[in-house]
Design an enzyme around this catalytic site. Structure first.
Site, mmCIF file in Angstrom:
data_model
loop_
_atom_site.group_PDB
_atom_site.id
_atom_site.type_symbol
_atom_site.label_atom_id
_atom_site.label_comp_id
_atom_site.label_asym_id
_atom_site.label_seq_id
_atom_site.Cartn_x
_atom_site.Cartn_y
_atom_site.Cartn_z
ATOM 1 N N GLU A 258 27.326 6.672 -31.089
ATOM 2 C CA GLU A 258 26.186 6.193 -30.298
ATOM 3 C C GLU A 258 26.346 6.413 -28.784
ATOM 4 O O GLU A 258 26.192 5.494 -27.982
ATOM 5 C CB GLU A 258 25.938 4.707 -30.610
ATOM 6 C CG GLU A 258 25.695 4.477 -32.102
ATOM 7 C CD GLU A 258 25.379 3.040 -32.463
ATOM 8 O OE1 GLU A 258 25.381 2.169 -31.579
ATOM 9 O OE2 GLU A 258 25.136 2.778 -33.658
ATOM 10 N N GLU B 211 25.184 6.462 -42.396
ATOM 11 C CA GLU B 211 24.993 5.006 -42.557
ATOM 12 C C GLU B 211 23.631 4.686 -43.191
ATOM 13 O O GLU B 211 22.906 3.830 -42.756
ATOM 14 C CB GLU B 211 25.114 4.314 -41.186
ATOM 15 C CG GLU B 211 26.402 4.633 -40.462
ATOM 16 C CD GLU B 211 26.544 3.934 -39.130
ATOM 17 O OE1 GLU B 211 25.808 2.964 -38.873
ATOM 18 O OE2 GLU B 211 27.400 4.362 -38.320
HETATM 19 C C1 XIL Z 1 27.633 -2.782 -37.874
HETATM 20 C C2 XIL Z 1 28.198 -3.520 -39.080
HETATM 21 O O1 XIL Z 1 27.447 -3.168 -40.234
HETATM 22 C C3 XIL Z 1 28.152 -5.011 -38.816
HETATM 23 O O2 XIL Z 1 28.758 -5.684 -39.909
HETATM 24 C C4 XIL Z 1 28.905 -5.315 -37.541
HETATM 25 O O3 XIL Z 1 28.805 -6.676 -37.274
HETATM 26 C C5 XIL Z 1 28.297 -4.522 -36.377
HETATM 27 O O4 XIL Z 1 28.338 -3.126 -36.665
HETATM 28 N N1 XIL Z 1 25.734 1.584 -36.200
HETATM 29 C C6 XIL Z 1 27.056 1.736 -36.421
HETATM 30 C C7 XIL Z 1 27.816 0.738 -37.196
HETATM 31 O O5 XIL Z 1 27.649 2.790 -36.100
HETATM 32 O O6 XIL Z 1 29.182 0.640 -36.774
HETATM 33 C C8 XIL Z 1 27.153 -0.618 -37.124
HETATM 34 O O7 XIL Z 1 27.804 -1.413 -38.078
HETATM 35 C C9 XIL Z 1 25.662 -0.498 -37.458
HETATM 36 C C10 XIL Z 1 24.979 0.396 -36.477
#
Ligand code: XIL
Length: 348
Positions: free
Chosen positions: A152, A257
């Site tokens: 990100e 994701e």
């Molecule tokens: C999120 C997790 O799913 C949560 O459990 C945690 O509290 C915060 O991070 N993009 C990403 C992930 O790259 O690392 C994030 O994951 C969701 C958004």
């Protein structure tokens, strides 16, 4: 006849239940066996002790991405880095025959007390940054199939995010992350990973420019990830377009994701059936998008959770409302939904 709000919700829940019932039935063939590329799932160490989770994951998935355990804040202990949690996740995964994708070395959203203490001390910060990236990447050398080296880096409009890493190291923090990771692990594919590349054209264009710039500058960028956190209102074709654009770099592409929120608007449950079908169609589209790639570019598809109940969208701060989201392929009890069938159908 005016439907009371309670009546509306009752009928919505009935509709949703019958929708789910319709999707019940024999579990589709293991996704990992149907696919010619890895099918992954987000995992947290505690889930390995949940039989419902671990049996479903063992059957359906071939790789895990640590949802939390390999992030900076999970590693940072009072006296340096504590690898107990990520080591435990890696050993549990290996015991189940699951590979591991490393997530994530450098992310704007996380920091540690050490880096906060060094804020503004450029030389010391740079040395600590190199030590951190090489230590973590080095520790899991040969144990991960790849790393999200930088996660990100871009704001919604496509500008480089302001973050502690950038304030102390300049824009070059991204290139440095790749160089330091490669120094510690000569083989692992190193990914640049971001989100909303399906819905924000300017951000996607900036992502591609950033990737090209890194390659030109000699950064060992060897993969690109599109998180693909989408919702059921996403127009058909947007996921295919994003994957195809990313693939134009010629690098392996990771749908990293994937989830499809069905909390579209306030009374999402009222249109449950339609949203579940939209979710299924987007799941199939995502598989088709990856299937279109040459095999060397198919790094895989990772679901950001096994069952709906495992989703980050079911936990604060994302889960804020009356209606509980159902963003994944398998329902709260691990039963396949229409999305699982559509995903499996597109694989085969
Ligand atoms: C999120 C997790 O799913 C949560 O459990 C945690 O509290 C915060 O991070 N993009 C990403 C992930 O790259 O690392 C994030 O994951 C969701 C958004």
């Amino acid at each position: 006849m005016r439907l009371s709000r309670r009546g509306a919700l009752a009928s919505a829940l009935a509709l949703a239940a019958c929708g789910r019932q319709a999707a019940a039935g024999p579990e589709p063939g293991p996704l990992k066996s149907l696919a010619r590329f890895p099918i992954g799932v987000a995992a947290m160490t505690g889930q390995f002790d949940d039989l419902g989770w671990s049996e479903l994951v063992r059957r359906q998935f071939g790789r895990v991405t640590p949802e939390w355990e390999m992030k900076t804040e999970a590693l940072a202990g009072p006296g340096g880095y504590d690898f107990q949690r990520p080591d435990s996740l890696v050993s549990r995964a290996e015991a189940m025959g699951l590979k591991v994708h490393g997530h994530t070395l450098v992310w704007y959203a996380e920091t540690s007390r050490e880096f906060e203490r060094l804020d503004g001390q450029k030389q010391a910060y740079a040395e600590a940054y190199r030590a951190y990236v090489t230590t973590v990447a080095g520790r899991y050398r040969g144990k991960v199939t790849g790393w999200d080296a930088v996660n990100e880096p871009l704001s919604d409009d496509g500008a480089l995010r302001d973050c502690r890493w950038r304030r102390n190291l300049g824009d070059g923090y991204i290139r440095l992350a790749f160089l330091h990771a490669r120094e510690a692990d000569p083989a692992a594919p190193l990914f640049l990973n971001d989100y909303d590349l399906e819905t924000r054209p300017a951000k996607r264009a900036a992502f591609l420019r950033l990737a090209e710039g890194l390659l030109k500058a000699g950064a060992p960028l060897t993969g690109v990830g599109t998180q693909t956190h989408v919702n059921a209102a996403l127009e058909p074709g947007a996921i295919k377009a994003a994957v195809a654009d990313l693939a134009s770099l010629g690098l392996p592409v990771h749908v990293s994701e994937f989830d499809v929120s069905v909390k579209v608007g306030q009374l999402a449950a009222l249109r449950a059936e339609g949203l579940e079908q939209r979710q299924a169609a987007l799941a199939a589209e995502t598989v088709e998008a990856v299937m279109r790639l040459p095999q060397r570019q198919r790094y895989g598809i990772t679901l950001w959770g096994a069952r709906d109940r495992d989703s980050w969208l079911r936990r604060p701060p994302e889960d804020r409302g009356l209606i509980r989201d159902r963003p994944l392929l398998f329902d709260d009890n691990g039963r396949p939904k229409a999305a699982a069938r559509a995903f499996a159908g597109a694989l085969s």
